[in-house]
Design a protein around this motif. Structure first.
Motif, PDB file in Angstrom:
ATOM      1  N   SER A 348       0.815  -1.248  -0.040  1.00  8.58           N
ATOM      2  CA  SER A 348       0.017   0.007   0.021  1.00  8.58           C
ATOM      3  C   SER A 348       0.862   1.357   0.044  1.00  8.58           C
ATOM      4  CB  SER A 348      -0.945   0.053   1.091  1.00  8.58           C
ATOM      5  OG  SER A 348      -0.379  -0.434   2.335  1.00  8.58           O
ATOM      6  N   HIS A 407      -7.192  -4.621  -4.415  1.00 15.83           N
ATOM      7  CA  HIS A 407      -7.874  -3.444  -3.574  1.00 15.83           C
ATOM      8  C   HIS A 407      -8.338  -4.234  -2.271  1.00 15.83           C
ATOM      9  CE1 HIS A 407     -11.543  -1.619  -2.300  1.00 15.83           C
ATOM     10  NE2 HIS A 407     -10.878  -0.309  -2.668  1.00 15.83           N
ATOM     11  N   HIS A 410      -4.917  -4.280  -0.363  1.00 10.39           N
ATOM     12  CA  HIS A 410      -4.288  -2.922   0.247  1.00 10.39           C
ATOM     13  C   HIS A 410      -5.431  -2.325   1.090  1.00 10.39           C
ATOM     14  CE1 HIS A 410      -1.745  -1.948  -3.639  1.00 10.39           C
ATOM     15  NE2 HIS A 410      -1.445  -3.014  -2.787  1.00 10.39           N
ATOM     16  N   THR A 411      -6.684  -2.756   1.146  1.00  6.07           N
ATOM     17  CA  THR A 411      -7.685  -1.971   2.061  1.00  6.07           C
ATOM     18  C   THR A 411      -7.724  -3.007   3.342  1.00  6.07           C
ATOM     19  OG1 THR A 411      -9.225  -2.857   0.847  1.00  6.07           O
ATOM     20  CG2 THR A 411      -8.740  -0.513   0.401  1.00  6.07           C
ATOM     21  N   THR A 413      -9.496  -5.598   3.563  1.00  2.00           N
ATOM     22  CA  THR A 413     -10.953  -5.946   3.197  1.00  2.00           C
ATOM     23  C   THR A 413     -11.006  -7.443   2.827  1.00  2.00           C
ATOM     24  OG1 THR A 413     -11.148  -5.052   1.189  1.00  2.00           O
ATOM     25  CG2 THR A 413     -12.066  -3.719   3.370  1.00  2.00           C
TER      26      THR A 413
END
Ligand SMILES: Cc1ncc(COP(=O)(O)O)c(C=O)c1O
Length: 415
Positions: A348, A407, A410-411, A413
């Motif tokens: 990230s 995604h 990086h988040t 989730t």
């Protein structure tokens, strides 16, 4: 039943180098082909065999190879051993490579050894030139894993002279030549061009520098498994007519889309070819393999191979254009002369990162059914994935899932 008593002790009976052998590993050791996965891990040809098959997937019958390129497998003849010499197949392989780009001299079947994939040739060359427990080979990491496995199996030491990771993964010729000057036990130098996993062609002038070594008595092996994805005229096969110590390996597993038939070829001098042919198991090429390989080299089927190659190059260009748009995708490493790309995956903070790349590899396979290859532990490949170019639909799915997976990584989730 109680086990029988015996003086047998496997740990003392088998060769020590075999007991401690690290076998070749592939992504399919982790993720089996269950029929639903998109397989972008083994650099196969996603567009299928280079054969003009009919709608039912059969090779249409035809009278001659030149006519339609489809001789049939003689099932009634399968009780007989295959032809040990394979001259007709060798003639066709020579025709393909006699391009007069690198020399005016023609290759002939005397220049050839054919094996059960180029993996057989990799092993045969080590056994031909290296005395176990004494001799050595040079490999140039990051490179194809079977050179090292074969050396280990044969109890042959590996001297590593890495590719120059800061300079497009080209050879460090001065270092190779220094090693060759310093150690007469080095018998072979394995050079992969285009490289796996690096996808770049090795400069011809650099290979020349090794061939021109003034004192070294050994053999330069150029593995051209992916050569048909490189610009036309890149193969150095013809050059074996100019050099007494050059071997060029090729395979039908990649551009020809025939990994299943296991057919690899070695172009070299008639003298080295004779040694390899003398060593081989007498009937190493199964007759169905020979029939299919000869068919693949006929014009009608070569046209299919060519179309598949064009499709792969189109999808390769698409991946090159689309992947950088995905947040978390970094630089492409190496070159683009193959049917796969080596790409860095970023954390990230925008840094190439093995944890993220490995996480992406696992999530892609386990959650999304898209199997690629994690290469982050290879020399100079921090944070990288090697991705085989797939069909248009496969590339679409790969791009979509990679975006989702990166995604979520990086988040933090759930994928
Ligand atoms: C560089 C390289 N050489 C050789 C091979 C093995 O080829 P074959 O299928 O002919 O044994 C591979 C397979 O992936 C490869 O990547």
């Amino acid at each position: 039943m109680a086990s029988r008593t015996s003086a047998f002790d496997l740990s003392k009976c088998a060769r020590p180098n075999i007991l401690k052998l690290q076998p070749y590993r592939c992504a399919r050791d982790d993720y089996k082909d269950d029929g639903t996965n998109v397989l972008l891990d083994a650099n196969e040809n996603a567009y299928g065999p280079g054969l003009a098959l009919d709608a039912a997937g059969n090779l249409p019958a035809a009278s001659t190879v030149n006519d339609a390129g489809s001789p049939q497998i003689d099932f009634l003849g399968l009780n007989r051993y295959p032809d040990p010499y394979q001259i007709e197949l060798k003639k066709l392989l020579c025709n393909l490579r006699n391009t007069k780009v690198h020399t005016q001299k023609d290759l002939t079947p005397d220049n050839l050894f054919v094996g059960v994939g180029s993996d057989e040739a990799i092993d045969a060359l080590v056994r031909c030139f290296c005395v176990p427990g004494r001799d050595k080979i040079i490999t140039c990491p990051p490179t194809y894993g079977m050179y090292a496995v074969t050396a280990d199996v044969n109890d042959v030491e590996i001297v590593k002279v890495p590719l120059d990771a800061d300079n497009g993964f080209q050879l460090q010729t001065d270092k190779i030549n220094e090693a060759l000057s310093a150690d007469e036990r080095i018998k072979l130098v394995y050079i992969c061009s285009p490289g796996n996993p690096t996808a770049n062609l090795i400069r011809k002038e650099d290979i020349l520098k090794v061939l021109e070594h003034p004192t070294w008595n050994g053999v330069v092996i150029v593995d051209e498994a992916y050569i048909d994805f490189a610009p036309e005229g890149s193969s150095l096969a013809e050059w074996v007519n100019e050099w007494p110590n050059l071997v060029v390996m090729q395979t039908m597993s990649k551009a020809f889309g025939l990994a299943g038939i296991r057919l690899g070829s070695v172009f070299t001098t008639p003298e080295i070819a004779t040694l390899l042919n003398n060593m081989k198991a007498p009937y190493n090429i199964p007759s169905p393999t020979s029939v299919i390989a000869q068919a693949a080299l006929a014009p009608k089927n070569l046209a299919v191979m060519d179309q598949n190659r064009t499709n792969i190059i189109t999808q390769r260009e698409r991946m090159l254009a689309e992947m950088p748009k995905i947040p978390g995708v970094g630089r492409f490493l190496g070159g683009q002369a193959s049917n796969f790309l080596l790409v860095q995956i970023l954390d990230s903070n925008g840094k190439p990162d093995n944890v993220t790349a490995l996480g992406a590899y696992e999530a892609m396979a386990e959650k999304k059914g898209v199997v690629v290859r994690f290469r982050g532990k290879e020399y100079g490949c921090e944070g990288s994935l090697r991705v085989t170019v797939g069909t248009e639909d496969e590339v679409t799915r790969f791009l979509k899932e990679l975006k989702v997976v990166l995604h979520s990584l990086h988040t933090g989730t759930q994928v």
